[in-house]
Write an enzyme that holds these catalytic residues in place. Structure first.
Site, PDB file in Angstrom:
ATOM      1  N   ASP A  16      -3.096  17.869  33.134  1.00  0.00           N
ATOM      2  CA  ASP A  16      -3.478  16.543  33.639  1.00  0.00           C
ATOM      3  C   ASP A  16      -2.690  16.175  34.902  1.00  0.00           C
ATOM      4  O   ASP A  16      -1.518  16.534  35.036  1.00  0.00           O
ATOM      5  CB  ASP A  16      -3.210  15.504  32.538  1.00  0.00           C
ATOM      6  CG  ASP A  16      -3.975  14.210  32.769  1.00  0.00           C
ATOM      7  OD1 ASP A  16      -4.769  14.154  33.724  1.00  0.00           O
ATOM      8  OD2 ASP A  16      -3.763  13.263  32.000  1.00  0.00           O
ATOM      9  N   TRP A  21      -2.051  13.770  41.869  1.00  0.00           N
ATOM     10  CA  TRP A  21      -1.306  14.632  42.804  1.00  0.00           C
ATOM     11  C   TRP A  21      -1.996  14.623  44.174  1.00  0.00           C
ATOM     12  O   TRP A  21      -1.338  14.526  45.210  1.00  0.00           O
ATOM     13  CB  TRP A  21      -1.240  16.047  42.239  1.00  0.00           C
ATOM     14  CG  TRP A  21      -0.352  16.981  43.007  1.00  0.00           C
ATOM     15  CD1 TRP A  21       0.989  17.175  42.823  1.00  0.00           C
ATOM     16  CD2 TRP A  21      -0.752  17.844  44.079  1.00  0.00           C
ATOM     17  NE1 TRP A  21       1.449  18.106  43.714  1.00  0.00           N
ATOM     18  CE2 TRP A  21       0.404  18.542  44.495  1.00  0.00           C
ATOM     19  CE3 TRP A  21      -1.960  18.111  44.717  1.00  0.00           C
ATOM     20  CZ2 TRP A  21       0.384  19.483  45.526  1.00  0.00           C
ATOM     21  CZ3 TRP A  21      -1.977  19.041  45.743  1.00  0.00           C
ATOM     22  CH2 TRP A  21      -0.817  19.714  46.141  1.00  0.00           C
ATOM     23  N   HIS A  33      -7.379  19.844  42.511  1.00  0.00           N
ATOM     24  CA  HIS A  33      -7.801  20.782  41.456  1.00  0.00           C
ATOM     25  C   HIS A  33      -7.510  22.221  41.882  1.00  0.00           C
ATOM     26  O   HIS A  33      -7.083  23.044  41.079  1.00  0.00           O
ATOM     27  CB  HIS A  33      -9.293  20.620  41.163  1.00  0.00           C
ATOM     28  CG  HIS A  33      -9.619  19.334  40.439  1.00  0.00           C
ATOM     29  ND1 HIS A  33      -8.953  18.920  39.309  1.00  0.00           N
ATOM     30  CD2 HIS A  33     -10.543  18.364  40.689  1.00  0.00           C
ATOM     31  CE1 HIS A  33      -9.458  17.761  38.888  1.00  0.00           C
ATOM     32  NE2 HIS A  33     -10.419  17.398  39.726  1.00  0.00           N
ATOM     33  N   THR A  62     -16.366  17.824  27.608  1.00  0.00           N
ATOM     34  CA  THR A  62     -17.756  17.347  27.581  1.00  0.00           C
ATOM     35  C   THR A  62     -17.854  15.974  28.256  1.00  0.00           C
ATOM     36  O   THR A  62     -18.927  15.579  28.705  1.00  0.00           O
ATOM     37  CB  THR A  62     -18.271  17.245  26.125  1.00  0.00           C
ATOM     38  OG1 THR A  62     -17.255  16.646  25.318  1.00  0.00           O
ATOM     39  CG2 THR A  62     -18.607  18.599  25.547  1.00  0.00           C
ATOM     40  N   GLU A  63     -16.720  15.263  28.335  1.00  0.00           N
ATOM     41  CA  GLU A  63     -16.714  13.932  28.978  1.00  0.00           C
ATOM     42  C   GLU A  63     -16.572  14.039  30.505  1.00  0.00           C
ATOM     43  O   GLU A  63     -16.875  13.091  31.227  1.00  0.00           O
ATOM     44  CB  GLU A  63     -15.554  13.072  28.433  1.00  0.00           C
ATOM     45  CG  GLU A  63     -15.771  12.559  27.008  1.00  0.00           C
ATOM     46  CD  GLU A  63     -15.682  13.646  25.945  1.00  0.00           C
ATOM     47  OE1 GLU A  63     -14.831  14.547  26.086  1.00  0.00           O
ATOM     48  OE2 GLU A  63     -16.491  13.622  24.992  1.00  0.00           O
ATOM     49  N   ARG A  67     -17.793  12.330  35.657  1.00  0.00           N
ATOM     50  CA  ARG A  67     -17.088  12.127  36.929  1.00  0.00           C
ATOM     51  C   ARG A  67     -18.065  12.169  38.108  1.00  0.00           C
ATOM     52  O   ARG A  67     -19.199  12.620  37.975  1.00  0.00           O
ATOM     53  CB  ARG A  67     -16.012  13.194  37.101  1.00  0.00           C
ATOM     54  CG  ARG A  67     -14.918  13.002  36.083  1.00  0.00           C
ATOM     55  CD  ARG A  67     -13.692  13.802  36.429  1.00  0.00           C
ATOM     56  NE  ARG A  67     -12.659  13.517  35.443  1.00  0.00           N
ATOM     57  CZ  ARG A  67     -11.395  13.843  35.555  1.00  0.00           C
ATOM     58  NH1 ARG A  67     -10.982  14.491  36.628  1.00  0.00           N
ATOM     59  NH2 ARG A  67     -10.519  13.548  34.619  1.00  0.00           N
ATOM     60  N   LEU A 127      -2.448  39.078  25.741  1.00  0.00           N
ATOM     61  CA  LEU A 127      -2.570  37.622  25.631  1.00  0.00           C
ATOM     62  C   LEU A 127      -4.001  37.195  25.320  1.00  0.00           C
ATOM     63  O   LEU A 127      -4.951  37.645  25.964  1.00  0.00           O
ATOM     64  CB  LEU A 127      -2.133  36.974  26.957  1.00  0.00           C
ATOM     65  CG  LEU A 127      -2.363  35.461  27.076  1.00  0.00           C
ATOM     66  CD1 LEU A 127      -1.396  34.681  26.177  1.00  0.00           C
ATOM     67  CD2 LEU A 127      -2.211  35.004  28.533  1.00  0.00           C
ATOM     68  N   ARG A 184       1.029  18.282  27.452  1.00  0.00           N
ATOM     69  CA  ARG A 184       0.137  17.540  28.352  1.00  0.00           C
ATOM     70  C   ARG A 184       0.997  17.025  29.504  1.00  0.00           C
ATOM     71  O   ARG A 184       1.958  16.285  29.281  1.00  0.00           O
ATOM     72  CB  ARG A 184      -0.539  16.367  27.640  1.00  0.00           C
ATOM     73  CG  ARG A 184      -1.463  15.613  28.604  1.00  0.00           C
ATOM     74  CD  ARG A 184      -2.273  14.531  27.930  1.00  0.00           C
ATOM     75  NE  ARG A 184      -3.277  14.015  28.842  1.00  0.00           N
ATOM     76  CZ  ARG A 184      -4.459  13.533  28.495  1.00  0.00           C
ATOM     77  NH1 ARG A 184      -4.812  13.510  27.232  1.00  0.00           N
ATOM     78  NH2 ARG A 184      -5.316  13.092  29.397  1.00  0.00           N
ATOM     79  N   LEU A 191      -4.482  13.091  23.047  1.00  0.00           N
ATOM     80  CA  LEU A 191      -5.030  14.419  22.772  1.00  0.00           C
ATOM     81  C   LEU A 191      -6.386  14.599  23.457  1.00  0.00           C
ATOM     82  O   LEU A 191      -6.830  15.730  23.681  1.00  0.00           O
ATOM     83  CB  LEU A 191      -5.150  14.588  21.246  1.00  0.00           C
ATOM     84  CG  LEU A 191      -5.222  15.970  20.648  1.00  0.00           C
ATOM     85  CD1 LEU A 191      -4.227  16.924  21.265  1.00  0.00           C
ATOM     86  CD2 LEU A 191      -5.016  15.902  19.140  1.00  0.00           C
ATOM     87  N   GLU A 203       3.572  20.822  17.683  1.00  0.00           N
ATOM     88  CA  GLU A 203       4.617  20.018  18.320  1.00  0.00           C
ATOM     89  C   GLU A 203       4.063  19.568  19.661  1.00  0.00           C
ATOM     90  O   GLU A 203       3.392  20.345  20.350  1.00  0.00           O
ATOM     91  CB  GLU A 203       5.883  20.868  18.533  1.00  0.00           C
ATOM     92  CG  GLU A 203       6.517  21.348  17.255  1.00  0.00           C
ATOM     93  CD  GLU A 203       7.112  20.202  16.427  1.00  0.00           C
ATOM     94  OE1 GLU A 203       7.575  19.219  17.026  1.00  0.00           O
ATOM     95  OE2 GLU A 203       7.090  20.310  15.187  1.00  0.00           O
TER      96      GLU A 203
HETATM   97  C1  FPP Z   1      -7.038  16.708  34.882  1.00  0.00           C
HETATM   98  O1  FPP Z   1      -6.629  16.126  36.096  1.00  0.00           O
HETATM   99  C2  FPP Z   1      -7.607  18.009  35.121  1.00  0.00           C
HETATM  100  C3  FPP Z   1      -8.917  18.349  34.936  1.00  0.00           C
HETATM  101  C4  FPP Z   1      -9.946  17.407  34.462  1.00  0.00           C
HETATM  102  C5  FPP Z   1      -9.397  19.675  35.228  1.00  0.00           C
HETATM  103  C6  FPP Z   1      -8.403  20.785  35.096  1.00  0.00           C
HETATM  104  C7  FPP Z   1      -8.958  21.873  35.869  1.00  0.00           C
HETATM  105  C8  FPP Z   1      -8.277  22.748  36.626  1.00  0.00           C
HETATM  106  C9  FPP Z   1      -6.799  22.837  36.685  1.00  0.00           C
HETATM  107  C10 FPP Z   1      -9.037  23.680  37.507  1.00  0.00           C
HETATM  108  C11 FPP Z   1     -10.193  24.415  36.931  1.00  0.00           C
HETATM  109  C12 FPP Z   1      -9.836  25.352  35.854  1.00  0.00           C
HETATM  110  C13 FPP Z   1     -10.007  26.701  35.876  1.00  0.00           C
HETATM  111  C14 FPP Z   1      -9.811  27.500  34.629  1.00  0.00           C
HETATM  112  C15 FPP Z   1     -10.398  27.429  37.082  1.00  0.00           C
HETATM  113  P1  FPP Z   1      -7.278  14.751  36.532  1.00  0.00           P
HETATM  114  O2  FPP Z   1      -8.230  15.010  37.622  1.00  0.00           O
HETATM  115  O3  FPP Z   1      -7.825  14.064  35.318  1.00  0.00           O
HETATM  116  O4  FPP Z   1      -5.991  14.028  37.049  1.00  0.00           O
HETATM  117  P2  FPP Z   1      -5.784  12.448  37.155  1.00  0.00           P
HETATM  118  O5  FPP Z   1      -5.672  11.964  35.749  1.00  0.00           O
HETATM  119  O6  FPP Z   1      -4.501  12.359  37.914  1.00  0.00           O
HETATM  120  O7  FPP Z   1      -6.953  11.893  37.903  1.00  0.00           O
END
Ligand code: FPP
Length: 238
Positions: A16, A21, A33, A62-63, A67, A127, A184, A191, A203
Site C-alpha cells: 500500500d 508516494w 505503481h 476485485t474492488e 478506480r 519459492l 501492510r 486487511l 502476525e
Molecule cells: C496500493 O497503493 C497498491 C495497489 C492497489 C496496487 C499494487 C500494485 C503494484 C505494486 C504493481 C502491480 C503488481 C504487479 C505484480 C506487477 P495505492 O495506490 O492504494 O496507494 P495509496 O493508498 O497511497 O493511494
C-alpha cells in the site's frame, strides 16, 4: 546480513502507498505503481534467496476496478509487462507462480500471460509466489462454499464431511501453509479483504513506509520482529 530465525513459512504483503508516494514526489500515479513494481521485484528475489516458502502479494483486488480507468489501465499494463519480462528470471530461480483470484474476469492478454506464467512454472520447487489479481477474500469463500455445495448436491460428499481441511482445499491457496506474517505498508491497519481465512493466526505488521520505499532493510526488520513474536494459537506458552 545475519540470519533471522524462525523465518515465517508464508509471508503475505499488502503493497500500500503507491498513490501517496506519487503525490509526495509530484509524479503521476502510474509512475508510483511502476516504482512499486521495482520494490516488489527486490522482495521476491530476496524471499527466494533466504528460503521463504511462500510469498503472497496483493496486486489487484476485485474492488480496484472502481478506480479511475486510466489508473486501472496503467495497472493492467504493468501486470502484463511484469509477467512478460520477469518470467524467464523467475523460472530460472525455480519460482512457482500461482495466481489467486478470478483470471476469467481479466482482459484477454493479461489472462493469457497469467495462465502462461502458472503453466510454465508449475513444476518448480522453489519459492511459491502467489500473486492476488482480481482477488477478494469473501468472493474466494463464496466460491469454495459453492463448490462444496455442488459436491454435496451431487451426492459426492455429505455435509458432515466438510472440515477445515476440505474447505481450505477449495481455496486458491490450496496446499499452502497458513499465512504466518502479514505486512501492510503505509501505516494503514486493515486487511482489505485479503486472505481472510488464511490469516486466522497471522502476525500483523504495519510499517509506515510507503510501498515504493519498502527496502530490503525494512523487510529484514519485519522478519526480525516476527521472530520475536510469541505465537500461542489460542493456547498458553509457559
Ligand atoms: C496500493 O497503493 C497498491 C495497489 C492497489 C496496487 C499494487 C500494485 C503494484 C505494486 C504493481 C502491480 C503488481 C504487479 C505484480 C506487477 P495505492 O495506490 O492504494 O496507494 P495509496 O493508498 O497511497 O493511494
Amino acid at each position: 546480513m545475519t540470519e533471522v530465525t524462525p523465518l515465517p513459512r508464508h509471508v503475505a504483503i499488502i503493497m500500500d502507498g503507491n498513490g501517496r508516494w506519487a503525490k509526495k514526489n509530484k509524479i503521476k500515479i502510474a509512475l508510483g505503481h511502476r516504482t512499486g513494481v521495482e520494490a516488489l521485484r527486490a522482495i521476491i528475489r530476496e524471499s527466494s534467496d533466504i528460503g521463504i516458502e511462500a510469498l503472497s502479494l496483493y496486486a489487484f483486488s476485485t474492488e480496484n476496478w472502481k478506480r479511475d480507468p486510466s489508473e486501472v489501465e496503467a495497472l493492467m499494463g504493468l501486470l502484463l509487462e511484469f509477467f512478460t519480462s520477469e518470467i524467464d528470471e523467475l523460472d530460472e530461480k525455480n519460482v512457482c507462480i500461482r495466481i489467486l483470484g478470478d483470471k476469467d474476469g481479466m482482459p484477454q492478454k493479461q489472462r493469457l500471460a497469467l495462465i502462461n506464467a502458472e503453466e510454465r512454472t508449475k513444476n518448480n520447487t522453489g519459492l511459491k509466489l502467489n500473486i492476488a489479481i482480481n482477488y477478494g477474500g469473501r468472493a474466494e469463500l463464496v466460491r469454495a462454499a459453492r463448490s462444496l455445495a455442488a459436491k454435496a448436491a451431487a451426492g459426492k460428499i455429505k455435509p458432515e464431511d466438510i472440515t477445515e481441511k476440505t474447505l481450505s482445499d477449495e481455496l486458491y491457496t490450496r496446499g499452502l501453509p497458513d499465512v504466518d506474517l502479514l505486512i501492510r505498508t503505509s501505516g494503514e491497519m486493515r486487511l482489505s479483504n485479503f486472505l481472510l481465512y488464511q490469516c486466522a493466526y497471522a502476525e500483523f505488521l504495519f510499517p509506515t513506509v510507503l510501498w515504493p520505499d519498502f527496502s530490503l532493510e525494512d523487510y529484514h526488520q519485519a522478519l526480525e520482529a516476527f521472530a520475536h513474536r510469541d505465537r500461542r494459537y489460542g493456547g498458553r506458552n509457559s
